[in-house]
Design a protein around this motif. Structure first.
Motif, PDB file in Angstrom:
ATOM      1  N   ASP A 207       0.888  -1.184   0.045  1.00  0.00           N
ATOM      2  CA  ASP A 207       0.036   0.097  -0.171  1.00  0.00           C
ATOM      3  C   ASP A 207       0.988   1.261  -0.013  1.00  0.00           C
ATOM      4  OD1 ASP A 207      -2.249   1.483   0.125  1.00  0.00           O
ATOM      5  OD2 ASP A 207      -2.542   1.423   2.362  1.00  0.00           O
ATOM      6  N   ILE A 208       0.805   1.931  -1.083  1.00  0.00           N
ATOM      7  CA  ILE A 208       1.683   3.369  -1.095  1.00  0.00           C
ATOM      8  C   ILE A 208       0.824   4.606  -1.110  1.00  0.00           C
ATOM      9  CG2 ILE A 208       3.346   4.294  -2.822  1.00  0.00           C
ATOM     10  CD1 ILE A 208       4.479   1.750  -1.827  1.00  0.00           C
ATOM     11  N   ARG A 209       1.376   5.492  -0.543  1.00  0.00           N
ATOM     12  CA  ARG A 209       0.888   6.639  -0.904  1.00  0.00           C
ATOM     13  C   ARG A 209       1.918   7.643  -1.328  1.00  0.00           C
ATOM     14  NH1 ARG A 209      -4.359   6.600  -0.078  1.00  0.00           N
ATOM     15  NH2 ARG A 209      -5.126   4.806   1.474  1.00  0.00           N
ATOM     16  N   TYR A 210       1.442   8.650  -2.305  1.00  0.00           N
ATOM     17  CA  TYR A 210       2.029   9.630  -2.963  1.00  0.00           C
ATOM     18  C   TYR A 210       2.006  10.956  -1.963  1.00  0.00           C
ATOM     19  CZ  TYR A 210       3.546   7.195  -7.206  1.00  0.00           C
ATOM     20  OH  TYR A 210       4.178   6.307  -8.002  1.00  0.00           O
ATOM     21  N   HIS A 211       3.208  11.590  -1.884  1.00  0.00           N
ATOM     22  CA  HIS A 211       3.437  12.794  -1.329  1.00  0.00           C
ATOM     23  C   HIS A 211       2.674  14.053  -1.536  1.00  0.00           C
ATOM     24  CE1 HIS A 211       5.591  15.460   1.608  1.00  0.00           C
ATOM     25  NE2 HIS A 211       5.888  16.367   0.690  1.00  0.00           N
ATOM     26  N   LYS A 212       1.944  14.524  -0.827  1.00  0.00           N
ATOM     27  CA  LYS A 212       1.179  15.844  -0.948  1.00  0.00           C
ATOM     28  C   LYS A 212       2.072  17.116  -0.459  1.00  0.00           C
ATOM     29  CE  LYS A 212      -3.157  18.192  -0.168  1.00  0.00           C
ATOM     30  NZ  LYS A 212      -4.234  18.307   0.687  1.00  0.00           N
ATOM     31  N   PRO A 213       2.748  17.882  -1.518  1.00  0.00           N
ATOM     32  CA  PRO A 213       3.690  18.874  -1.002  1.00  0.00           C
ATOM     33  C   PRO A 213       3.103  20.169  -0.071  1.00  0.00           C
ATOM     34  CG  PRO A 213       3.587  18.711  -3.354  1.00  0.00           C
ATOM     35  CD  PRO A 213       2.421  17.876  -2.778  1.00  0.00           C
ATOM     36  N   VAL A 214       4.032  20.529   0.731  1.00  0.00           N
ATOM     37  CA  VAL A 214       3.756  21.661   1.421  1.00  0.00           C
ATOM     38  C   VAL A 214       4.522  22.862   1.362  1.00  0.00           C
ATOM     39  CG1 VAL A 214       2.919  20.384   3.451  1.00  0.00           C
ATOM     40  CG2 VAL A 214       5.452  20.929   3.334  1.00  0.00           C
ATOM     41  N   GLU A 215       5.600  22.715   0.177  1.00  0.00           N
ATOM     42  CA  GLU A 215       6.331  23.837  -0.116  1.00  0.00           C
ATOM     43  C   GLU A 215       7.090  23.349  -1.548  1.00  0.00           C
ATOM     44  OE1 GLU A 215       9.378  24.626   2.548  1.00  0.00           O
ATOM     45  OE2 GLU A 215      10.423  22.492   2.612  1.00  0.00           O
ATOM     46  N   PHE A 216       7.715  24.373  -2.175  1.00  0.00           N
ATOM     47  CA  PHE A 216       8.526  23.841  -3.231  1.00  0.00           C
ATOM     48  C   PHE A 216       9.679  23.327  -2.878  1.00  0.00           C
ATOM     49  CE2 PHE A 216      11.998  24.817  -6.379  1.00  0.00           C
ATOM     50  CZ  PHE A 216      11.350  24.504  -7.468  1.00  0.00           C
ATOM     51  N   SER A 217      10.150  22.201  -3.632  1.00  0.00           N
ATOM     52  CA  SER A 217      11.164  21.328  -3.472  1.00  0.00           C
ATOM     53  C   SER A 217      11.205  20.351  -4.693  1.00  0.00           C
ATOM     54  CB  SER A 217      11.081  20.520  -2.303  1.00  0.00           C
ATOM     55  OG  SER A 217      10.130  19.552  -2.306  1.00  0.00           O
ATOM     56  N   GLY A 218      12.665  19.942  -4.719  1.00  0.00           N
ATOM     57  CA  GLY A 218      12.730  18.899  -5.957  1.00  0.00           C
ATOM     58  C   GLY A 218      13.824  18.030  -6.034  1.00  0.00           C
ATOM     59  N   ARG A 219      14.179  17.019  -6.820  1.00  0.00           N
ATOM     60  CA  ARG A 219      15.622  16.382  -6.867  1.00  0.00           C
ATOM     61  C   ARG A 219      15.908  16.141  -8.152  1.00  0.00           C
ATOM     62  NH1 ARG A 219      15.408  11.540  -2.993  1.00  0.00           N
ATOM     63  NH2 ARG A 219      16.938  10.975  -4.631  1.00  0.00           N
ATOM     64  N   VAL A 220      17.038  15.663  -8.317  1.00  0.00           N
ATOM     65  CA  VAL A 220      17.567  15.232  -9.822  1.00  0.00           C
ATOM     66  C   VAL A 220      18.620  13.984  -9.164  1.00  0.00           C
ATOM     67  CG1 VAL A 220      17.162  17.167 -11.084  1.00  0.00           C
ATOM     68  CG2 VAL A 220      19.387  16.874  -9.754  1.00  0.00           C
ATOM     69  N   SER A 221      18.705  13.018 -10.007  1.00  0.00           N
ATOM     70  CA  SER A 221      19.545  12.009 -10.023  1.00  0.00           C
ATOM     71  C   SER A 221      20.018  11.478 -11.254  1.00  0.00           C
ATOM     72  CB  SER A 221      18.853  10.827  -8.918  1.00  0.00           C
ATOM     73  OG  SER A 221      19.780   9.630  -9.059  1.00  0.00           O
ATOM     74  N   LEU A 222      21.494  11.153 -11.434  1.00  0.00           N
ATOM     75  CA  LEU A 222      22.015  10.893 -12.433  1.00  0.00           C
ATOM     76  C   LEU A 222      23.132   9.661 -12.298  1.00  0.00           C
ATOM     77  CD1 LEU A 222      22.802  14.173 -14.064  1.00  0.00           C
ATOM     78  CD2 LEU A 222      21.161  12.857 -14.830  1.00  0.00           C
ATOM     79  N   SER A 223      23.199   8.461 -13.233  1.00  0.00           N
ATOM     80  CA  SER A 223      23.830   7.606 -12.690  1.00  0.00           C
ATOM     81  C   SER A 223      24.208   6.856 -14.311  1.00  0.00           C
ATOM     82  CB  SER A 223      23.468   6.353 -11.889  1.00  0.00           C
ATOM     83  OG  SER A 223      22.177   5.742 -12.552  1.00  0.00           O
ATOM     84  N   LEU A 224      24.896   5.798 -14.352  1.00  0.00           N
ATOM     85  CA  LEU A 224      25.391   5.046 -15.712  1.00  0.00           C
ATOM     86  C   LEU A 224      24.096   4.361 -16.096  1.00  0.00           C
ATOM     87  CD1 LEU A 224      28.759   3.818 -14.751  1.00  0.00           C
ATOM     88  CD2 LEU A 224      28.161   5.832 -16.009  1.00  0.00           C
ATOM     89  N   LEU A 225      23.211   4.158 -15.361  1.00  0.00           N
ATOM     90  CA  LEU A 225      21.917   3.288 -15.475  1.00  0.00           C
ATOM     91  C   LEU A 225      20.778   4.236 -15.721  1.00  0.00           C
ATOM     92  CD1 LEU A 225      22.170   0.550 -12.891  1.00  0.00           C
ATOM     93  CD2 LEU A 225      22.938   0.617 -15.135  1.00  0.00           C
ATOM     94  N   GLY A 226      20.943   5.708 -15.877  1.00  0.00           N
ATOM     95  CA  GLY A 226      19.657   6.507 -16.138  1.00  0.00           C
ATOM     96  C   GLY A 226      19.634   7.710 -15.201  1.00  0.00           C
ATOM     97  N   GLY A 227      18.657   8.179 -15.228  1.00  0.00           N
ATOM     98  CA  GLY A 227      18.358   9.442 -14.214  1.00  0.00           C
ATOM     99  C   GLY A 227      16.756   9.670 -13.823  1.00  0.00           C
TER     100      GLY A 227
END
Length: 817
Positions: free
Chosen positions: A223-243
């Motif tokens: 059972d998964i719940r997705y996050h409901k934001p309360v402020e601006f934020s973000g993230r990025v990720s890069l690797s040899l297998l994608g991003g």
């Protein structure tokens, strides 16, 4: 009938009992600098229930009214805090809690495996996926470390739970059931799973004995719940297998929020380590968005959107595999022509209306539409040579081929196209009053599936086409069908959770409910009662005892209805399981640090089973309810601060599952009747062990180590003969160690004077990962090579192991802002 009446009587009794008034304690959890502390655990120690603080630090905890209650607050990286409170009013607002720092610069780490006494769902923190060294990068890699969960391939997100198949696991995101592609045959084809860990706020998992509010499958629920934001934020990720990239924000009024994620994955670098050499071109994309809009304090709307495109293109060139035993060392060489092109395109849209007329009552309506368009096309010819090797130690030709024992050609062809549409309308509700939590729901599904099957295999060995009859050339395997299935399903449930504080200071919880489902394809109606109870004694040792039981009937989906020839069984029925689960949680301290030991003993009675065989991750069903079986075992898990301030855990499981097929007797070459009786199911794995261990350099906690270890004992596999399930062999044990080393480059306390643009990042770290550290050749499946040994055309066959990936290195950069 008596069984159902007993459940119904117990259900009514849950509404009758002591009603205890409660007070709502509200506020924020903050650190000494006034910043919000996310994922702090605020626990009511009187009944061991609790909540977790949100991203802004806010929390809301219900405690008994007009009673002295001990509240404990904890979060890794902070000193635990305990305090007593006694309130006679209905709500206490702005009760802010300040936690002092304990260990700094090791990043946010949360406790894994918390379990509320009112349910057997285990809470898992998604933050571990950031540092977990895993090839797939999918959230399911965390699930595979849970007790009772097994998987013998790192290339797939699919898993088996307590002897069940991959298709027996429920997955929900925001109360929406998630479906998987249907034509996936191997882990190489499988890309990104639906679950985007960057968007997740909570994960709950049950490996059996789950509540009636969850659906009609036999093994587990995620059972998964997705996050409901309360402020601006973000993230990025890069690797040899994608991003990956993820953004979230909230409008100035706070009424509208969005949470969106984009992912790309390519496993080409990893697949190049397989024994089959060639041109691998896998490309996997997906985009998800979760939107919310609040009309007023009582009414709000949600939308979940998803699109994915997974394509797999492969031009094989050659393969060389050495296998066998000390007494018989063999080598297989194959030279290929042709190629494979697969495409899996998936859409999902779900619109939810949430209405909360009072604090005690909530109502929810969900409409969702799911579509998958899948195609599997290949024409691959292979010319193979099977040789015996010289195994005489000290010989000049040691390891060289000394005799050819098989030569031949095979040609595999497929043009398979499948389109599936699933439309769902569901209604859910709940009423929380005093010691009772009443929940109910109903759902209507309309399914439309079009499946065109056209595949065959030609096999020629030493000039003989197999199967050989001396007069004609026949195909070794063939499947042709054009299936169209339209059907409707209706399901409903009602359940109640009752809790009471007993006179001896102990806490008692009882959950009881019942489900009903109807499928018009086979006119089948099922009624499945379930219950669970928990008891927390008032002992010096902190323990919880649990017992759960119920009926878990799984109506077939399309895969279970179709046999290896592509034909549909219109008389197929639900597979049936009865669960008995007995568990205990023990919280203790060792080395002056917190630990928890969880134990569960289970037994499952299985009826009307549909036997199947597994090849890689593809399941070939018999499409007939012709077996009975059982599964039993015991699971252990210990988690805690093996290293001060950060969490690690180990899981150990023992399990056996067998089945008995009706009418599987046969006569041997001597004319004697053989009745195989019970034999191991494809998921029968006696021992499974998982370890997730974290450490850091004491004088510099920004350097961290994460180690993931898996061991699974020998799984069964059987011959490709579709009519024989009793010819069982065992593949080699699955053993794998993955290592991750990370360094925090930027944290929110660091200030850059010369490169001020770096101050925009809240956190940034770089990871160096070593997959399959010990470079072990694990086996995922077998290729069966046929040879003709005499002029009569009698064929012998060899099981050639298909090995998984070898050692690979990966570099990964992750940044949050």
């Amino acid at each position: 009938m008596k069984f159902l009446l007993t459940y119904f009587s117990l259900f009514l009794l849950t509404f009758v009992g002591y009603s205890q008034e409660v007070t709502t304690l509200k506020g924020k959890v903050l650190n000494p600098e006034g910043d919000a502390v996310e994922f702090a655990h605020i626990r009511n120690m009187s009944n061991n229930t609790g909540v977790v603080s949100e991203k802004d630090g806010s929390y809301s905890l219900k405690i008994p009214k007009s009673r002295n209650v001990l509240v404990q607050v904890s979060c890794v990286g902070y000193k635990a805090l305990s305090f007593n409170i006694n309130s006679s009013i209905d709500s206490v607002s702005d009760y802010n809690i300040i936690l002092d720092f304990e260990v700094s610069d090791i990043g946010e780490v949360s406790v894994v495996g918390e379990l509320s006494p009112e349910t057997n769902l285990v809470k898992i923190e998604s933050k571990y996926i950031d540092l977990n060294p895993d090839i797939s990068g999918n959230l399911e890699s965390l699930i595979k470390t849970m007790p009772g969960v097994t998987s013998n391939t790192e290339l797939s997100s699919q898993y088996s739970v307590r002897g069940g198949s991959y298709d027996e696991n429920l997955v929900y995101v925001n109360d929406i059931e998630i479906y998987r592609p249907l034509l996936i045959r191997s882990g190489q084809q499988e890309g990104l799973s639906f679950l985007n860990s960057d968007m997740v706020s909570s994960i709950h998992f049950s490996s059996g004995g789950f509540e009636s509010r969850f659906g009609d499958k036999m093994s587990s629920v995620l059972d998964i719940r997705y996050h409901k934001p309360v402020e601006f934020s973000g993230r990025v990720s890069l690797s040899l297998l994608g991003g990956t990239a993820q953004l979230e924000d909230v409008s100035n009024s706070g009424d509208f929020t969005y949470n969106a994620g984009l992912r790309y994955k390519t496993s080409q670098y990893v697949l190049n380590s397989l024994e089959t050499k060639g041109d691998y071109n896998p490309d996997f994309y997906d985009f998800q968005t979760y939107l919310t809009y609040k009309v007023n304090t009582k009414l709000d709307f949600d939308f979940l959107g998803y699109y994915s495109l997974n394509s797999y293109r492969f031009i094989p060139q050659s393969r060389e595999t050495s296998f066998g035993t000390i007494d018989e060392a063999l080598n297989l060489k194959i030279y290929y022509d042709g190629n494979e092109k697969d495409k899996f395109e998936t859409y999902l849209g779900a619109f939810t209306t949430n209405y909360n007329p009072t604090e005690k009552l909530f109502l929810k309506i969900i409409f969702s539409a799911f579509q998958t368009n899948e195609q599997e096309t290949y024409d691959i010819q292979g010319q193979y040579y099977l040789n015996e090797l010289d195994n005489t130690v000290g010989s000049d030709t040691y390891g060289d081929s000394i005799m050819n024992i098989g030569v031949g050609t095979f040609l595999n062809h497929a043009r398979n196209y499948l389109t599936a549409n699933v439309y769902t309308l569901s209604f859910k509700g709940g009423y929380y009053s005093g010691n009772n939590k009443l929940r109910w729901g109903a759902k209507y599904n309309y399914e439309e599936i079009n499946d065109e099957v056209s595949q065959w295999k030609m096999l020629d060995s030493a000039g003989f086409s197999l199967p050989y009859n001396g007069t004609s050339v026949k195909l070794y395997e063939t499947a042709r069908a054009n299936n169209k299935v339209q059907s409707s399903r209706i399901s409903a449930y009602i359940q109640n959770t009752f809790n009471k504080n007993l006179n001896n200071g102990a806490d008692f919880y009882l959950n009881i409910g019942i489900r009903a489902n109807y499928w018009d394809f086979n006119q089948e109606f099922n009624l499945t009662p379930r219950f669970s109870l928990s008891y927390k004694p008032d002992w010096e040792k902190d323990m919880i005892f649990r017992f759960a039981s119920g009926l878990y009937y799984q109506p077939p989906f399309y895969k279970e209805m179709k046999n290896a020839d592509g034909d549909i069984n219109k008389n197929i029925k639900s597979q049936k399981s009865i669960h008995f689960v007995l568990g205990n949680d023990y919280l203790f301290r060792a080395w002056d640090r917190p630990f928890k030991l969880s134990t569960e003993l289970y037994y499952k009675i299985l009826r009307d089973l549909i036997p199947y065989k597994i090849d890689n991750v593809h399941i070939d069903y018999s499409a007939q309810n012709m077996a009975k079986g059982y599964a039993y075992g015991i699971d252990f898990k210990v988690n805690g601060e093996f290293v001060q301030g950060i969490e690690s855990w180990a899981s150990l499981s023992f399990m056996q599952t067998k089945e008995d097929i009706d009418g599987d007797s046969y006569y041997d070459s001597d004319g004697e009747l053989i009745e195989p009786a019970y034999y191991p199911r494809p998921t029968d794995q006696l021992v499974n062990f998982s370890l997730y261990f974290q450490d850091y350099i004491p004088m510099n906690p920004t350097f961290r180590m994460n180690l993931s270890l898996h061991y699974g004992s020998r799984l069964p596999f059987s011959s490709p003969d579709k009519d024989r399930y009793d010819q069982v062999f065992r593949m080699r044990a699955y053993k794998r160690v993955d290592l991750g080393l990370s360094k925090v480059i930027i944290n929110k306390d660091r200030n850059f004077e010369k490169t001020k643009w770096l101050n925009a990042f809240e956190d940034m770290w770089i990871s160096f990962e070593v997959f399959n550290l010990l470079d072990i050749n694990n086996t995922v499946s077998y290729m069966w090579v046929k040879t003709v040994s005499n002029q009569a055309g009698d064929a012998s066959q060899y099981a050639v192991p298909n090995y998984l990936t070898s050692r690979r290195l990966n570099l990964k950069l992750t940044a949050k802002f």
